[in-house]
Design an enzyme around this catalytic site. Structure first.
Site, short mmCIF file in Angstrom:
data_model
loop_
_atom_site.label_atom_id
_atom_site.label_comp_id
_atom_site.label_asym_id
_atom_site.label_seq_id
_atom_site.Cartn_x
_atom_site.Cartn_y
_atom_site.Cartn_z
N GLU A 153 0.62 -1.01 -0.02
CA GLU A 153 0.02 -0.14 0.06
C GLU A 153 0.86 1.24 0.06
OE1 GLU A 153 -2.40 0.28 3.41
OE2 GLU A 153 -3.65 1.86 2.51
N GLU A 159 3.14 9.14 7.58
CA GLU A 159 3.10 8.00 8.17
C GLU A 159 3.97 6.99 8.04
OE1 GLU A 159 -0.98 6.22 8.04
OE2 GLU A 159 -1.59 8.05 7.66
N ASP A 186 -5.38 3.44 -1.54
CA ASP A 186 -5.89 3.98 -0.51
C ASP A 186 -6.41 5.21 -0.91
OD1 ASP A 186 -6.84 5.32 1.99
OD2 ASP A 186 -5.71 3.79 3.02
N HIS A 189 -4.74 8.25 1.26
CA HIS A 189 -3.21 8.52 0.81
C HIS A 189 -3.12 9.08 -0.52
CE1 HIS A 189 -2.27 6.50 4.59
NE2 HIS A 189 -2.81 5.30 4.17
N HIS A 212 -8.90 0.59 -0.25
CA HIS A 212 -9.34 1.38 1.07
C HIS A 212 -10.03 2.59 0.40
CE1 HIS A 212 -6.20 -0.70 3.72
NE2 HIS A 212 -7.39 -1.50 3.64
N ARG A 218 -10.28 11.48 6.18
CA ARG A 218 -10.20 9.92 6.62
C ARG A 218 -11.64 9.46 7.31
NH1 ARG A 218 -4.71 6.65 7.96
NH2 ARG A 218 -5.27 5.31 6.63
N GLU A 247 -12.04 1.99 5.43
CA GLU A 247 -10.78 2.15 6.38
C GLU A 247 -10.78 3.30 6.89
OE1 GLU A 247 -6.35 0.68 7.15
OE2 GLU A 247 -6.82 2.43 5.58
C1 LER Z 1 -2.18 3.29 7.08
O1 LER Z 1 -2.33 4.82 7.04
C2 LER Z 1 -3.17 2.55 6.20
O2 LER Z 1 -3.80 3.06 5.20
C3 LER Z 1 -3.28 0.87 6.60
O3 LER Z 1 -3.99 0.60 5.73
C4 LER Z 1 -1.97 0.46 6.51
O4 LER Z 1 -1.60 -0.79 7.04
MN MN Z 2 -4.99 2.02 4.06
#
Ligand code: LER
Ligand code: MN
Length: 269
Positions: A153, A159, A186, A189, A212, A218, A247
């Site tokens: 990912e 992070e 994700d 991100h 994600h 978030r 997530e």
């Molecule tokens: C961390 O920010 C994240 O998105 C998780 O999926 C990491 O394992």
């Molecule tokens: Mn994630």
């Protein structure tokens, strides 16, 4: 595309995940119509896979993916650590995550276990980067032998300093010739790191194992500024048929988020 939700099996400092009793959380997801669940496992040693299997079967939920990053957040174990025994402990835990994934046919997520938030140690060419590549080689070899696929990912630079974008992640893959490596996208991100989110999705085509969804803050999709209609259109265009996993920070609470997520996302897929 099917819907899943990321929950935590153990206590964790990672906040963008549902916490609490697994049976109760899985039961609610099943009742709401989710097809899958994603479980973050900080320490695989304490997981009773027979009990886990019972819960999943009872709820008819697929264990889509296993999150591993809590071992960095909570136990400071990482593949890029300066300390050899810390790297070895991290790799050993990842192999146990792989053993669990083998039983359930899940992806193993390689996210925050890369470690380090120190920009001075970023880059694959420095010591921490070399440690990361070397210690991940053993994990890749094991995953290959076990025929378990990993989902790496790209994560924003606050992070981890390693693999912030899709392009960096593909460059990283070149170090591991035959490993079962795929991409986990994700939206939270990507919204921070990618100049063009649609372009990042197109670049990842065919290699996308898992997705994600979280909004720009978030929170649950719909509570921020990301255009999820566009994201899902792009995922359709590249032929993605896997899971879209929530997530997200469980605010105002898990049940509200689980209801809101399925109602906001189901109509787009
Ligand atoms: C961390 O920010 C994240 O998105 C998780 O999926 C990491 O394992
Ligand atoms: Mn994630």
């Amino acid at each position: 595309m099917k819907l899943s939700y990321a929950v935590s099996l153990q206590k964790s400092g990672f906040d963008s995940i549902a916490k609490g009793d697994l049976d109760a959380n899985a039961g609610l997801l099943a009742d709401l119509g989710y097809e899958g669940i994603e479980i973050s496992i900080r320490n695989p040693d304490i997981v009773d896979t027979a009990v886990l299997e019972k819960t999943l079967n009872k709820c008819n939920l697929e264990l889509v993916a296993i999150g591993t990053g809590q071992m960095f957040v909570d136990d400071k174990l990482s593949l890029s650590s300066d300390d050899k025994s810390t790297r070895e402990k991290c790799a050993a835990r990842l192999k146990k995550h792989i053993d669990i994934a083998k039983i359930f046919g899940s992806y193993v997520i390689i996210g925050l276990a890369r470690g380090t938030v120190d920009p001075g140690r970023a880059g694959l060419k420095n010591e921490a980067g070399k440690n990361l590549v070397e210690s991940f080689k053993g994990v890749c070899e094991y995953a290959g032998k076990m025929e378990v696929a990993m989902a790496v990912e790209p994560i924003n630079k606050k992070e981890t300093c390693f693999l912030n974008t899709v392009q960096e992640t593909f460059d990283f893959f070149k170090n591991f010739k035959t490993a079962p490596l795929n991409i986990l996208l994700d939206t939270y991100h990507m919204n921070i790191e990618e100049a063009d989110m649609a372009g990042a999705i197109r670049k990842s085509k065919e290699k996308i194992a898992h997705v994600h969804l979280a909004d720009s803050n978030r929170l649950c999709p719909g509570r921020g500024t990301i255009d999820f209609n566009r994201v899902i259109k792009e995922l359709k265009l590249v032929g993605y048929e896997g899971y879209l996993s929530a997530e997200i920070i469980p605010l105002p609470d898990f049940e509200t988020c689980a209801r809101e997520y399925i109602s906001n996302i189901r109509r787009l897929v």
